[in-house]
Motif scaffolding. Structure first.
Motif, PDB file in Angstrom:
ATOM      1  N   PRO A   1      37.987   9.738  41.252  1.00  0.00           N
ATOM      2  CA  PRO A   1      38.387   8.383  41.634  1.00  0.00           C
ATOM      3  C   PRO A   1      39.320   7.771  40.601  1.00  0.00           C
ATOM      4  CG  PRO A   1      36.024   8.684  41.909  1.00  0.00           C
ATOM      5  CD  PRO A   1      36.527   9.897  41.186  1.00  0.00           C
ATOM      6  N   THR A   2      40.277   6.993  41.046  1.00  0.00           N
ATOM      7  CA  THR A   2      41.251   6.367  40.137  1.00  0.00           C
ATOM      8  C   THR A   2      41.314   4.856  40.317  1.00  0.00           C
ATOM      9  OG1 THR A   2      43.071   6.707  41.709  1.00  0.00           O
ATOM     10  CG2 THR A   2      42.675   8.453  40.092  1.00  0.00           C
ATOM     11  N   THR A   3      40.349   4.292  41.013  1.00  0.00           N
ATOM     12  CA  THR A   3      40.315   2.851  41.207  1.00  0.00           C
ATOM     13  C   THR A   3      39.930   2.159  39.895  1.00  0.00           C
ATOM     14  OG1 THR A   3      38.092   3.219  42.069  1.00  0.00           O
ATOM     15  CG2 THR A   3      39.845   2.884  43.672  1.00  0.00           C
ATOM     16  N   ALA A   4      40.015   0.843  39.873  1.00  0.00           N
ATOM     17  CA  ALA A   4      39.744   0.106  38.642  1.00  0.00           C
ATOM     18  C   ALA A   4      38.321   0.292  38.148  1.00  0.00           C
ATOM     19  CB  ALA A   4      40.045  -1.380  38.862  1.00  0.00           C
ATOM     20  N   ASN A   5      37.396   0.662  39.042  1.00  0.00           N
ATOM     21  CA  ASN A   5      36.004   0.862  38.632  1.00  0.00           C
ATOM     22  C   ASN A   5      35.693   2.315  38.269  1.00  0.00           C
ATOM     23  OD1 ASN A   5      35.982   2.102  41.133  1.00  0.00           O
ATOM     24  ND2 ASN A   5      34.845   0.467  42.163  1.00  0.00           N
ATOM     25  N   ALA A   6      36.713   3.148  38.119  1.00  0.00           N
ATOM     26  CA  ALA A   6      36.505   4.573  37.843  1.00  0.00           C
ATOM     27  C   ALA A   6      35.668   4.833  36.589  1.00  0.00           C
ATOM     28  CB  ALA A   6      37.850   5.297  37.744  1.00  0.00           C
ATOM     29  N   PRO A   7      35.875   4.118  35.470  1.00  0.00           N
ATOM     30  CA  PRO A   7      35.019   4.384  34.308  1.00  0.00           C
ATOM     31  C   PRO A   7      33.536   4.157  34.588  1.00  0.00           C
ATOM     32  CG  PRO A   7      36.970   3.171  33.639  1.00  0.00           C
ATOM     33  CD  PRO A   7      36.956   3.169  35.146  1.00  0.00           C
ATOM     34  N   LYS A   8      33.211   3.135  35.377  1.00  0.00           N
ATOM     35  CA  LYS A   8      31.819   2.880  35.723  1.00  0.00           C
ATOM     36  C   LYS A   8      31.278   3.995  36.621  1.00  0.00           C
ATOM     37  CE  LYS A   8      32.171  -2.170  35.462  1.00  0.00           C
ATOM     38  NZ  LYS A   8      32.052  -3.443  36.226  1.00  0.00           N
ATOM     39  N   LEU A   9      32.089   4.475  37.534  1.00  0.00           N
ATOM     40  CA  LEU A   9      31.657   5.565  38.406  1.00  0.00           C
ATOM     41  C   LEU A   9      31.383   6.826  37.588  1.00  0.00           C
ATOM     42  CD1 LEU A   9      34.173   5.099  41.375  1.00  0.00           C
ATOM     43  CD2 LEU A   9      31.767   4.410  41.300  1.00  0.00           C
ATOM     44  N   GLU A  10      32.254   7.127  36.647  1.00  0.00           N
ATOM     45  CA  GLU A  10      32.051   8.304  35.800  1.00  0.00           C
ATOM     46  C   GLU A  10      30.759   8.194  35.010  1.00  0.00           C
ATOM     47  OE1 GLU A  10      35.321   9.268  33.304  1.00  0.00           O
ATOM     48  OE2 GLU A  10      36.505  10.122  34.942  1.00  0.00           O
ATOM     49  N   SER A  11      30.503   7.008  34.454  1.00  0.00           N
ATOM     50  CA  SER A  11      29.302   6.809  33.654  1.00  0.00           C
ATOM     51  C   SER A  11      28.038   7.024  34.484  1.00  0.00           C
ATOM     52  CB  SER A  11      29.313   5.399  33.049  1.00  0.00           C
ATOM     53  OG  SER A  11      28.150   5.171  32.282  1.00  0.00           O
ATOM     54  N   ALA A  12      28.028   6.483  35.694  1.00  0.00           N
ATOM     55  CA  ALA A  12      26.859   6.631  36.564  1.00  0.00           C
ATOM     56  C   ALA A  12      26.644   8.088  36.955  1.00  0.00           C
ATOM     57  CB  ALA A  12      27.026   5.764  37.807  1.00  0.00           C
ATOM     58  N   LEU A  13      27.725   8.800  37.250  1.00  0.00           N
ATOM     59  CA  LEU A  13      27.604  10.190  37.679  1.00  0.00           C
ATOM     60  C   LEU A  13      27.148  11.088  36.542  1.00  0.00           C
ATOM     61  CD1 LEU A  13      27.929  12.465  39.723  1.00  0.00           C
ATOM     62  CD2 LEU A  13      30.382  12.527  39.172  1.00  0.00           C
ATOM     63  N   ILE A  14      27.701  10.892  35.366  1.00  0.00           N
ATOM     64  CA  ILE A  14      27.365  11.798  34.268  1.00  0.00           C
ATOM     65  C   ILE A  14      25.904  11.657  33.864  1.00  0.00           C
ATOM     66  CG2 ILE A  14      28.003  10.301  32.326  1.00  0.00           C
ATOM     67  CD1 ILE A  14      29.267  12.797  31.038  1.00  0.00           C
ATOM     68  N   ASP A  15      25.348  10.459  33.986  1.00  0.00           N
ATOM     69  CA  ASP A  15      23.928  10.278  33.686  1.00  0.00           C
ATOM     70  C   ASP A  15      23.067  11.165  34.589  1.00  0.00           C
ATOM     71  OD1 ASP A  15      24.400   8.431  31.710  1.00  0.00           O
ATOM     72  OD2 ASP A  15      23.965   6.675  32.954  1.00  0.00           O
ATOM     73  N   GLU A  16      23.385  11.191  35.870  1.00  0.00           N
ATOM     74  CA  GLU A  16      22.597  11.972  36.827  1.00  0.00           C
ATOM     75  C   GLU A  16      22.825  13.472  36.654  1.00  0.00           C
ATOM     76  OE1 GLU A  16      20.264  10.667  38.512  1.00  0.00           O
ATOM     77  OE2 GLU A  16      20.809   8.589  38.012  1.00  0.00           O
ATOM     78  N   LEU A  17      24.048  13.873  36.400  1.00  0.00           N
ATOM     79  CA  LEU A  17      24.327  15.294  36.189  1.00  0.00           C
ATOM     80  C   LEU A  17      23.561  15.815  34.979  1.00  0.00           C
ATOM     81  CD1 LEU A  17      28.217  15.423  36.731  1.00  0.00           C
ATOM     82  CD2 LEU A  17      26.421  15.976  38.386  1.00  0.00           C
ATOM     83  N   ALA A  18      23.533  15.017  33.916  1.00  0.00           N
ATOM     84  CA  ALA A  18      22.844  15.442  32.694  1.00  0.00           C
ATOM     85  C   ALA A  18      21.336  15.555  32.919  1.00  0.00           C
ATOM     86  CB  ALA A  18      23.150  14.468  31.559  1.00  0.00           C
ATOM     87  N   LEU A  19      20.764  14.631  33.683  1.00  0.00           N
ATOM     88  CA  LEU A  19      19.335  14.701  33.978  1.00  0.00           C
ATOM     89  C   LEU A  19      18.990  15.974  34.750  1.00  0.00           C
ATOM     90  CD1 LEU A  19      18.617  10.981  34.931  1.00  0.00           C
ATOM     91  CD2 LEU A  19      17.713  12.212  32.935  1.00  0.00           C
ATOM     92  N   ALA A  20      19.833  16.320  35.709  1.00  0.00           N
ATOM     93  CA  ALA A  20      19.590  17.543  36.482  1.00  0.00           C
ATOM     94  C   ALA A  20      19.745  18.780  35.612  1.00  0.00           C
ATOM     95  CB  ALA A  20      20.539  17.602  37.677  1.00  0.00           C
ATOM     96  N   LEU A  21      20.764  18.796  34.775  1.00  0.00           N
ATOM     97  CA  LEU A  21      21.006  19.953  33.925  1.00  0.00           C
ATOM     98  C   LEU A  21      19.898  20.117  32.884  1.00  0.00           C
ATOM     99  CD1 LEU A  21      23.078  22.200  33.625  1.00  0.00           C
ATOM    100  CD2 LEU A  21      24.390  20.730  32.086  1.00  0.00           C
ATOM    101  N   ALA A  22      19.287  19.012  32.493  1.00  0.00           N
ATOM    102  CA  ALA A  22      18.172  19.060  31.544  1.00  0.00           C
ATOM    103  C   ALA A  22      16.854  19.425  32.205  1.00  0.00           C
ATOM    104  CB  ALA A  22      18.039  17.711  30.845  1.00  0.00           C
ATOM    105  N   GLY A  23      16.839  19.463  33.539  1.00  0.00           N
ATOM    106  CA  GLY A  23      15.614  19.767  34.257  1.00  0.00           C
ATOM    107  C   GLY A  23      14.705  18.574  34.439  1.00  0.00           C
TER     108      GLY A  23
END
Length: 446
Positions: A403-425
């Motif tokens: 995403p490249t909209t003005a809220n893209a940094p917030k979207l990235e932050s929300a997604l990376i939190d969930e990806l990390a939780l899954a990768l950590a088990g």
């Protein structure tokens, strides 16, 4: 105004500075052989100076641009390099404080919407139209051009570095165990398992998964699987597209392969993954296309003539291969530049057909093609004989963008939190994707 850029992104070691260190002695020559694109009058800007804010991975080419532009025009270019994830912050603070020190900024494409709406980068649509004979926009790869510069129908810069991942693999290790380059993510995991189970006692692993909790790293790794499974980040109407089987399958695939990767994926960034691959300690790595030049350089690589490269694998029912835009940078004139005309001339100079073509085919530059002419040039084909065919058959025309909209940094932050939780088990892939989709929906709907 509080900066929306996540402070967890502060990761100063760049992939290209690391590669340059690994390939010591292969640095870009300081004596320029590059030809300036615009036809400048001799020393047109003698006595003038401007300031360029550039990401650390581009510091070497920034120095060359400064030298070559001054030789061509007389204008001195003062280069400030910052970690790639802090350039946007630095440019924003410079603009908001009223200091307006910088004239040109090297910006990450995913943050263009926010930078544009905050006035940090300037609308250059009319200038592009005026100067299209010099810029040759028809030569720019359309998806890169639009993804990097277009926001709400207006353009805010010109591409400087096209970035996508391919899958690099160790042919010697594959041959040892009778393996083939993976066409699917299941095959990738099978390859990783076979090599790790046989070789981990020797410090060799079946893959280096870049999973560090940094958006440009972990989200790129997820994006490779999302595009492999045929998924999207957002729908045509801008809503979250994460509520899909493709997104769940992509994260499940990542989690499934993690036990067979260089320990541990959540702690693996550039400075762990790259030495492992170049040192023959990791059999597979998803990485930017310029890795091909370094893997073949004996000054820093122990796998010369022992590596291969393939497209990003497919997953699920998807049969259409596609790349993702993993990072990617453009040059923009800052909103507060005191010398916008000279800044614009510098951008045209650095992104022009001839100059870019030479940089894309020069070891140490770290610049990947964003022009058709450079991608298909004899020089680039000779420089990257294994990589070039994988990019030149239309792969870049359909790449998955963040995403490249003005809220893209917030979207990235929300997604990376969930990806990390899954990768950590700590959370199942299905639950992580569900929660990421709900968070994105709230952010998007505001």
């Amino acid at each position: 105004m509080t900066s929306p850029f996540d402070p967890r992104e502060r990761f100063s070691l760049s992939r290209r500075s690391l590669l340059r260190g690994a390939a010591a002695g292969a640095a870009l020559p300081l004596a320029s052989r590059l030809l300036p694109t615009p036809a400048f009058a001799a020393q047109k800007y003698a006595g003038e100076s401007i300031n360029l804010l550039i990401i650390q991975p581009h510091a070497l080419t920034g120095k060359k641009i400064a030298e070559d532009f001054e030789a061509a025009t007389g204008a001195k270019v003062n280069v400030t390099a910052a970690p790639y994830d802090q350039v946007g912050v630095k440019a924003t603070l410079d603009h908001q404080s009223g200091a307006n020190e910088f004239d040109v900024v090297d910006y990450y494409y995913a943050y263009k919407g926010q930078l544009a709406e905050d006035g940090v980068i300037r609308d250059v649509t009319d200038w592009i139209e005026r100067d299209k004979a010099e810029i040759e926009p028809d030569d720019l790869i359309p998806t890169i051009y639009d993804t990097y510069t277009l926001h709400k129908g207006r353009r805010y810069g010109l591409p400087y570095d096209g970035d996508s991942h391919l899958l690099f693999y160790n042919r010697e290790l594959f041959d040892r165990y009778g393996l083939k380059p993976p066409a699917t993510w299941d095959e990738y995991t099978d390859n990783a398992r076979a090599i790790t189970e046989a070789e981990s006692k020797n410090g060799i692993y079946g893959a280096a998964i870049l999973g560090a909790k940094i958006p440009i790293i972990l989200i790129s790794t997820f994006a490779n699987r999302l595009t492999g499974f045929g998924g999207q980040f957002v729908n045509a109407d801008g809503s979250s597209a994460l509520d899909s089987d493709a997104a769940v399958g992509a994260l499940e695939s990542l989690v499934k392969s993690a036990p067979y990767a260089l320990p541990t994926p959540l702690e693996t960034a550039f400075d762990q993954g790259l030495p492992a691959f170049l040192g023959g300690k990791a059999a597979q790595i998803e990485f930017w296309t310029d890795l091909g030049g370094y893997a073949q350089d004996p000054k820093g690589s122990q796998i010369v003539d022992k590596w291969g490269v393939a497209r990003i694998p497919l997953g699920g029912a998807n049969k259409t291969p596609r790349l993702a835009f993993n990072a990617g940078f453009a040059f923009g004139v800052t909103g507060g530049s005191k010398k916008p005309e000279i800044a614009w001339e510098l951008i045209k100079f650095a992104t022009g057909r001839t100059y870019h073509g030479e940089l894309a085919s020069l070891t140490g530059s770290g610049i990947d093609p964003f022009r058709q002419s450079s991608l298909n040039s004899p020089e680039f084909k000779a420089f990257q004989p294994q990589v070039q065919p994988l990019l030149a058959d239309g792969a870049l025309e359909h790449s998955l963008a963040l995403p490249t909209t003005a809220n893209a940094p917030k979207l990235e932050s929300a997604l990376i939190d969930e990806l990390a939780l899954a990768l950590a088990g700590s959370k199942s892939p299905e639950a992580a994707i569900k929660d990421a989709h709900e968070a994105w929906t709230q952010i998007i709907e505001g």
